[in-house]
Each structure stands twice: as C-alpha cells, then as structure tokens.
Design a protein around this motif. Structure first.
Motif, PDB file in Angstrom:
ATOM      1  N   UNK A  38      12.010 -15.876  70.277  1.00 25.76           N
ATOM      2  CA  UNK A  38      11.609 -16.504  68.947  1.00 25.76           C
ATOM      3  C   UNK A  38      10.311 -16.315  68.449  1.00 25.76           C
ATOM      4  N   UNK A  39       9.448 -16.415  69.426  1.00 25.10           N
ATOM      5  CA  UNK A  39       7.955 -16.246  68.980  1.00 25.10           C
ATOM      6  C   UNK A  39       7.180 -15.063  69.430  1.00 25.10           C
ATOM      7  N   UNK A  40       8.108 -13.981  69.778  1.00 23.62           N
ATOM      8  CA  UNK A  40       7.499 -12.677  70.008  1.00 23.62           C
ATOM      9  C   UNK A  40       6.561 -12.522  71.015  1.00 23.62           C
ATOM     10  N   UNK A  41       7.022 -13.169  72.242  1.00 19.36           N
ATOM     11  CA  UNK A  41       6.103 -13.319  73.274  1.00 19.36           C
ATOM     12  C   UNK A  41       6.501 -12.017  74.296  1.00 19.36           C
ATOM     13  N   UNK A  42       5.476 -11.190  74.580  1.00 23.83           N
ATOM     14  CA  UNK A  42       5.724 -10.099  75.443  1.00 23.83           C
ATOM     15  C   UNK A  42       4.638  -9.940  76.574  1.00 23.83           C
ATOM     16  N   UNK A  43       4.750  -9.148  77.510  1.00 23.25           N
ATOM     17  CA  UNK A  43       3.878  -8.850  78.549  1.00 23.25           C
ATOM     18  C   UNK A  43       3.170 -10.145  79.149  1.00 23.25           C
ATOM     19  N   UNK A  44       1.788  -9.960  79.319  1.00 24.98           N
ATOM     20  CA  UNK A  44       0.907 -11.286  79.600  1.00 24.98           C
ATOM     21  C   UNK A  44       1.076 -12.473  79.063  1.00 24.98           C
ATOM     22  N   UNK A  45       1.433 -12.342  77.639  1.00 31.94           N
ATOM     23  CA  UNK A  45       1.675 -13.668  76.869  1.00 31.94           C
ATOM     24  C   UNK A  45       2.587 -14.474  77.440  1.00 31.94           C
ATOM     25  N   UNK A  46       3.317 -13.871  78.254  1.00 30.75           N
ATOM     26  CA  UNK A  46       4.623 -14.800  78.827  1.00 30.75           C
ATOM     27  C   UNK A  46       3.963 -15.816  79.849  1.00 30.75           C
ATOM     28  N   UNK A  47       2.777 -15.567  80.355  1.00 27.78           N
ATOM     29  CA  UNK A  47       2.150 -16.518  81.273  1.00 27.78           C
ATOM     30  C   UNK A  47       1.541 -17.626  80.454  1.00 27.78           C
ATOM     31  N   UNK A  48       1.189 -17.603  79.219  1.00 32.03           N
ATOM     32  CA  UNK A  48       0.770 -18.509  78.350  1.00 32.03           C
ATOM     33  C   UNK A  48       1.976 -19.626  77.931  1.00 32.03           C
ATOM     34  N   UNK A  49       3.104 -18.911  77.792  1.00 28.33           N
ATOM     35  CA  UNK A  49       4.207 -19.660  77.504  1.00 28.33           C
ATOM     36  C   UNK A  49       4.635 -20.598  78.387  1.00 28.33           C
ATOM     37  N   UNK A  50       4.589 -20.015  79.897  1.00 28.21           N
ATOM     38  CA  UNK A  50       4.874 -20.578  81.142  1.00 28.21           C
ATOM     39  C   UNK A  50       4.124 -21.718  81.235  1.00 28.21           C
ATOM     40  N   UNK A  51       2.849 -21.582  81.114  1.00 26.01           N
ATOM     41  CA  UNK A  51       1.907 -22.847  81.182  1.00 26.01           C
ATOM     42  C   UNK A  51       2.027 -23.913  79.951  1.00 26.01           C
ATOM     43  N   UNK A  52       2.253 -23.561  78.901  1.00 26.05           N
ATOM     44  CA  UNK A  52       2.784 -24.444  77.754  1.00 26.05           C
ATOM     45  C   UNK A  52       3.875 -25.198  78.015  1.00 26.05           C
ATOM     46  N   UNK A  53       5.010 -24.605  78.598  1.00 22.72           N
ATOM     47  CA  UNK A  53       6.200 -25.186  78.835  1.00 22.72           C
ATOM     48  C   UNK A  53       5.798 -26.142  80.043  1.00 22.72           C
ATOM     49  N   UNK A  54       5.119 -25.871  81.133  1.00 25.10           N
ATOM     50  CA  UNK A  54       4.698 -26.657  82.242  1.00 25.10           C
ATOM     51  C   UNK A  54       4.032 -27.863  81.900  1.00 25.10           C
ATOM     52  N   UNK A  55       3.057 -27.885  80.630  1.00 32.45           N
ATOM     53  CA  UNK A  55       2.310 -28.750  80.315  1.00 32.45           C
ATOM     54  C   UNK A  55       3.400 -29.955  79.606  1.00 32.45           C
ATOM     55  N   UNK A  56       4.161 -29.358  78.837  1.00 34.81           N
ATOM     56  CA  UNK A  56       5.127 -30.161  78.190  1.00 34.81           C
ATOM     57  C   UNK A  56       5.918 -30.864  79.023  1.00 34.81           C
ATOM     58  N   UNK A  57       6.475 -30.334  80.225  1.00 40.98           N
ATOM     59  CA  UNK A  57       7.100 -31.090  81.240  1.00 40.98           C
ATOM     60  C   UNK A  57       6.403 -32.014  81.878  1.00 40.98           C
TER      61      UNK A  57
END
Length: 757
Positions: A38-57
């Motif tokens: 949905x947010x067009x996340x690819x490559x190394x940007x997936x790490x940023x998404x992972x950290x963001x989800x971890x923070x929200x959890x």
C-alpha cells in the motif's frame, strides 16, 4: 541497542497516522505485506516499516502478528488523537483516529491533559496519547508525543447527489475533489462548507472521503472569510470560560498609578475604528537648553492590568497571537469586553494606560524619555480625515480648543520628528494600500486607495518612537523582551537584485555596506519613470521578512538599532509581552511578566510570528476570493493590469483597480516559445526576442473566475515588447526550459499598515 532504520525518500509516505488509518480502513488487508504494498515500501525501507510496526505494538496501539494487524483492544489505552475542538473552559478535545464503533462502541471525545514539560499541542494537531476512559470527569487523555502539526482534513463545499452522498468541491486550486458516500455526509446540505476526512480506500475515479464537520452555509454573508478562517485554522470563537473571565473584569483602580486625567490626550484613528489603544499629546519644550524642542507623549491602553499571565484570557490571546482583519469582519485577539470596552481609550472616560513622555530637540533627535503607569481620560476621539481637515483649515466639527491646544502642537512636533526620520532614512517604498468596501449584503461595492495624510504619518512616527523607547528602556534594565526584528537582505537576494538593476544600468553598493539609504537612492532614481513600479516591486521582494525574536538584530527597514512592538496590545500579543516586561522592569505593580513566561520568550516569539504569517495569508486569500466572486459575472471583459509576478509557468497580472491577481499560463501567450529570465524578471520570446517584464502595464481579458478558490485566469491582449538586453544564460547554454506544469496558487497584493511594522 539495535540500530534503528532512519527515514528515507522511499518512506516519506509512512507515518504512524497513515499506518493506523490503513489498518482501520482495511481490516481484511492488514498484513505486513499489504502495508508494504500500500505504501510502496521496497528494499531497505522494509526495515523502517518493521520498526514502525514494532513501536505501535509496544505502545499498545495495534495488536497482531505477521499474518494480520488490527487496532488493539475494546478499550485501547494508547491511541492517536486528532485535536479538533475545545470545551467551554478552553481545554483541548481530541477524537481518536480509526475508532471502530462496531467493536468499541460510540466514538468518545477525550479531554486532553498537557503538562508544562510535555509537548505543546493545539487545534489541528495529531498526538499519541494515553487514554483513560474511567476518569470521573469523563474520557481524558495525557499527551505522550506530538505526531503531526498539520491536520489531514481538507476544506470544501458539499454538493449533494440525487441518490444520496455527494462530492466535495475544493475551495483551493490545488485541492482534490472527493466522493462522499450516503452514510458519510453527517447531515451536510447542498452548498454547505464542510471539512472532509480523506480515506485510503480507493477505486476508479475520484478519491473517497467522509464529512468530518459541517462548518456552515455558503449563503451566509461571512462565507468567504469563514473559508479563510478554517483553511488557516484561525481560532475565531471564544470559549465560554474566556468570555466569563472577561465579563468578571472590573474597572482598574488608581493603585500604583499617576493621575494624568487632566492632560489633553486625544485618539486619532480610522473613522470606523471600534477600539482605541493609543492616544497622543505634544507641547513645546520650555527647557532653555532645548530651543525649538518638543515633548511628545504617547499613552497606550494598559491591557496587562486586565490580561494576566496563566489566565484563560492570556492563553487564548497567545493562541490567537493577533487580531485578524477581513473586509467584512475583525477576528479579535481579545473579547470585546476587554478590547472594545475596558481597554479602549474612549473619549471622556477614565482608562488605565502605560505612557511614555519623550523629549526631542529641534532636529527631531530624541534626547530622553520616561515611562509612567497612569490613569488618563481622552479629551477627543478624532478620525484621521477630521484631524487633517482641522489643520488644513477646512470646515469640520473638531472643537476649536482641541485644534489650537492639541492638534497644532502635535503638527509642530511632527515637523521636527519628520526631520529626524529624514535623517535616519528608513526604507521608503511606494506601495499604495487598497481597501475593499463592501455593500450591505457583503459583496464588493468598490475598491479604493485611501489618501495618505500627514495625520497618518504623524501617528505612525509617534508610535515608532514609542516602540524604540520601550526597547531602550528594557535593555537598560537588562529585562528580557520580544523584539520586532527585521534582518538585512540576504547575500543571495542582494546578488539577484544587483543583477537585475544592472539591466537598467542602476548601480548598487557592495552588500557589506548596504543601508536603507542605498535602496532609497535607487527608488529616487526611478521616480516618475516607466521603471518606478517595477523597481519598487523588485526591491520589496529582496527584503527579509520581519518577525518576533528575543534576540536583537535591529530593524533594517526602519533603520533602527533596537525596536519592540509596544503600541497595540489590544491586537498583538507581542505588545502585551512588552507591556508586562515594562511593568516588571520599572516596578509598576501588578500584571508584570512572570518568570515562566520569561523563560518561554523564544517559543512565544516563534508562535506569534507564525500566527502573524497565518493571519496575513488568510487576509490575502479572502481578498482573492472576494474579487474573484465580484468579477465572476464579467467573463470576457477587458481590464488594465500590471504584471506583478513572472514565473516559469506564466504571468501574474494584478488589476490595480481591484488589488487582486489573475494568471496567464505561458502556453497561451502566442505562437512564440517563451524563456523565463530570472534575473530580468521577464519572459522572452525565442524567435522575436520580445516579451513581458515585471511591472509592465498590459491589457487582459478575463476568461475564468473561480470564486471559492480565489483564482482568475486572463488572456493577454497586449503584444510583447522589446526588452533591454539581459544576461539570458539559457540562450548561451543552448538550453530550453521544461514546459511549465500547473500554475501556482494565485496571490493577492498584501496590505500594509502601521500596525504591522
């Protein structure tokens, strides 16, 4: 500790708010893979998404595993809130983002609790907050973190559809249109001004949204300024607690005051002024060591007596920052009980004031000054035109005793002050101010250029000198204050200006030695020539923007070493701060600057500077919309105009008769291919070498007017003309500029007045 991924260009669309909204809107498509897609996340940007989800959890905002995420719990303890309103006591109220009413029940509204050490939130902000649904006073939330200061909501006009629902017609040119489903209208009627909440759900066609708030009907007389108020998030309704506090205020006492009620101070203001915050008096100095000198007194309403630090009145005034002036109304900084009654220097009524008595020599140079906290009584309420007529000998209703005893000494003192001003040589731009006059229905009746009288100049110079005296006194007492700071033009702007002036064979001194007098020499050289308007405009654009600051950098435009706003505390919070500083520094009694406020001067200066820019943008947008509405029925008419802006996309043409701009796209200028010459502020034809330049007088035809967006589009009728030789670097390099895209938003000429210097 593990290293966290940093935001990159590929993650600019990712935010806590966006992720939560997607999970709420797409409960069946909320896996990590869905989020990445949905947010067009690819490559190394997936790490940023992972950290963001971890923070929200970790914060309890979402729950779930890799397979699917959802918003946590029936009664979440942490959530993202959008601050949309205030309660009767002035407290902030927040709505939870992505609240699922089917799972959690009706959407609650949380009262925000903010600590002095925590993040400062305001209307329109989004915050991460700790929720308490069981509090005795109702749902409350403690702000944990400020997420976003910009609301994602858009403003528009609701247009209903026959089968239910409708669409949102934008009120700004760059806005999108939205489709509104039948269940998402919140009772909006056709033609209502609404705020729309965009949705991340998409389908073919227009984006989808829902009505978040119905602002009001566009049929009202104040609809145009209402758009500006909401578009710029300007507070305009006083909370009940603030009004109650104002209503409880009583008349000031004589405690710590000198009795100056016999001194014949007078107010001189616009004829339609409702509040009077400054009064003046002058007399010859009888000191034999100061022959030809004058004593000038300026008295300013003592707002600090009524609006004390840490009160609801003070918090509201600071939030607003200043009064906002529209053609159809004024949005005041203070309630009318304070601004138009207790603090207004009414004729024949006792009023508290801070006064400065200044002694000037025969050349207009200030020799000394002294501040006093007084009780005064205005001896006359005069309009500028009436005061001027009395001095000019024109028949009028001003009492002869006031003319001979007050006005003539004032004009004599102004003659010496003017000598001092001429010696100082502030920047002297010739930029006429236009005023829109409305009819009884709130429509534009006419646009006028008020005559600039000596009465205006007299009051302006008295106020400037009082402001200087305030800054000097506070500095001498080592008292912290907020300055009105105006920096010298930047090196880059000076180089651009120097290149431009070179095309007119006008020299400009080296930047290291620049003073306002250098600019005045340029302006004098083009006086009454075809380049006068052009050069005034370019010199204005080269200047820095004035702002408020606890650090003193001087005021370049006025050519003053130190300067602070003191003379308008009814309508500017900066002036109220300076009043409080004077009360504290001079031991004048109650209402001084608190230690906490003194520690926060930098933050306060930043906030009120932003409030001032916000007000100016809202005022300008309102003028645009009013004029576009006024001319909407004159499509096809021809007008005389002046080129007020040159861009790669085309020309902005101002209609001097109305004070508003319209746009001419570069693609409509004819068969020639036009290049943008940034140095010469012109568009130059590739084949003909003829073109259009900033300041040119042209004839145009109105081909489109969009009242709600405040935009007009013109067709050029004037043929391009021969232009002076310029340093057209694009010709030398053999480059052709890219075709311009969509035209930028229109801007109207900003009004200048003495209250904003």
């Amino acid at each position: 500790m593990a290293r966290r991924a940093k935001p990159t260009e590929d993650t600019r669309s990712l935010s806590r708010e966006a992720v939560l909204r997607f999970i709420s809107d797409n409960p069946d498509l909320a896996t990590k893979r869905d989020l990445a897609k949905a947010f067009g996340v690819k490559g190394e940007a997936r790490v940023f998404l992972k950290d963001l989800i971890a923070d929200l959890q970790a914060e309890g905002v979402i729950e779930g595993s890799r397979k699917r995420f959802s918003q946590a719990g029936i009664a979440p303890t942490v959530s993202v809130l959008e601050i949309r309103d205030r309660d009767d006591e002035g407290g902030l109220l927040g709505d939870p983002v992505g609240w699922n009413e089917d799972e959690h029940g009706p959407r609650p509204r949380f009262a925000l609790r903010q600590t002095r050490d925590g993040p400062a939130a305001g209307i329109g902000d989004r915050v991460l907050a700790q929720l308490d649904m069981q509090a005795l006073e109702g749902p409350v939330a403690k702000v944990i973190r400020l997420l976003d200061r910009k609301t994602s909501r858009a403003l528009g006009v609701f247009r209903s559809a026959p089968g239910g629902g409708g669409r949102i017609e934008p009120v700004e040119r760059r806005q999108l249109e939205y489709m509104i489903g039948p269940g998402d209208t919140r009772g909006a009627k056709d033609g209502d001004l609404v705020e729309v909440e965009p949705s991340l759900r998409s389908r073919a066609g227009l984006p989808i949204g829902s009505v978040a708030e119905v602002v009001g009907s566009l049929q009202s007389e104040r609809a145009i300024s209402t758009i500006a108020l909401h578009a710029h998030s300007i507070p305009h309704v006083f909370p009940k607690a603030v009004l109650d506090e104002a209503d409880r205020a009583g008349a000031a006492t004589m405690d710590d005051r000198e009795d100056w009620r016999d001194l014949p101070l007078v107010t001189i203001d616009p004829r339609d002024a409702k509040d009077h915050d400054d009064a003046v008096h002058a007399r010859p100095d009888e000191d034999p060591t100061n022959p030809g000198g004058h004593i000038v007194t300026v008295a300013i309403a003592d707002v600090s007596w009524y609006v004390r630090p840490a009160t609801k009145l003070d918090a509201e005034a600071k939030l607003r920052g200043n009064s906002v002036y529209f053609p159809d109304r004024v949005v005041p900084m203070l309630p009318e009980r304070i601004s138009n009654d207790l603090c207004s220097l009414r004729e024949g009524v006792d009023r508290p004031a801070l006064a400065v008595r200044m002694v000037f020599d025969a050349q207009g140079e200030k020799r000394r000054h002294e501040f006093h906290r007084i009780m005064m009584r205005s001896h006359a309420k005069l309009a500028y035109q009436d005061a001027q007529a009395a001095i000019d000998g024109t028949p009028n209703e001003v009492d002869l005793a006031i003319v001979d005893g007050v006005l003539r000494p004032l004009w004599a003192a102004y003659a010496t002050l003017k000598m001092g001003r001429d010696t100082r040589q502030p920047l002297d731009l010739d930029l006429p101010e236009r005023k829109i006059v409305l009819d009884a229905s709130g429509r534009v009746d006419r646009v006028i250029v008020p005559q600039r009288l000596d009465a205006h100049k007299l009051i302006e110079e008295c106020m400037i000198q009082a402001n200087v005296a305030a800054a000097e006194t506070l500095e001498s007492k080592r008292q912290a204050l907020i300055y009105r700071a105006h920096d010298a033009p930047s090196m880059a702007r000076m180089e651009s200006l120097r290149d431009f002036l070179r095309t007119l064979e006008l020299p400009l001194a080296k930047s290291g030695a620049l003073r306002p007098s250098h600019f005045n020499g340029i302006l004098h050289a083009v006086k009454d020539t075809e380049h006068e308007s052009l050069v005034n405009e370019v010199v204005l654009r080269s200047q820095s923007q004035a702002a408020y600051s606890p650090e003193n950098i001087g005021h370049f435009g006025l050519n003053l070493v130190r300067y602070a706003h003191f003379t308008s505390p009814i309508r500017r919070y900066a002036d109220l701060v300076v009043h409080r500083a004077l009360v504290t520094a001079l031991g004048f009694g109650q209402g001084g600057l608190s230690r906490e406020d003194e520690d926060q001067l930098e933050q306060t200066a930043d906030e009120i500077s932003r409030a001032e820019r916000r007000a100016m943008a809202a005022e300008r947008d309102t003028v645009d919309r009013l004029i576009a509405h006024h001319l909407a029925e004159r499509i096809g008419d021809e007008f005389d105009g002046r080129i007020a802006g040159v861009t790669k996309s085309g020309l902005f043409v101002q209609l001097p008769a109305f004070g508003a701009d319209g746009f001419i796209p570069i693609s409509t200028l004819g068969s020639d291919y036009y290049h943008y010459d940034e140095i010469a502020h012109s568009l130059v034809g590739d084949r003909s070498k003829r073109g259009y330049r900033l300041g040119d007088t042209v004839s145009v035809k109105l081909v489109e007017a969009i009242p709600l967006a405040g935009s007009m589009r013109f067709e050029m009728l004037t043929e391009p003309r021969e232009l002076p030789a310029t340093n057209a670097s694009f010709h030398k390099a053999g480059r052709r500029p890219a075709r311009p895209g969509r035209a930028p938003r229109l801007k109207a000429a900003g009004a200048k007045n003495r209250k904003r210097r």
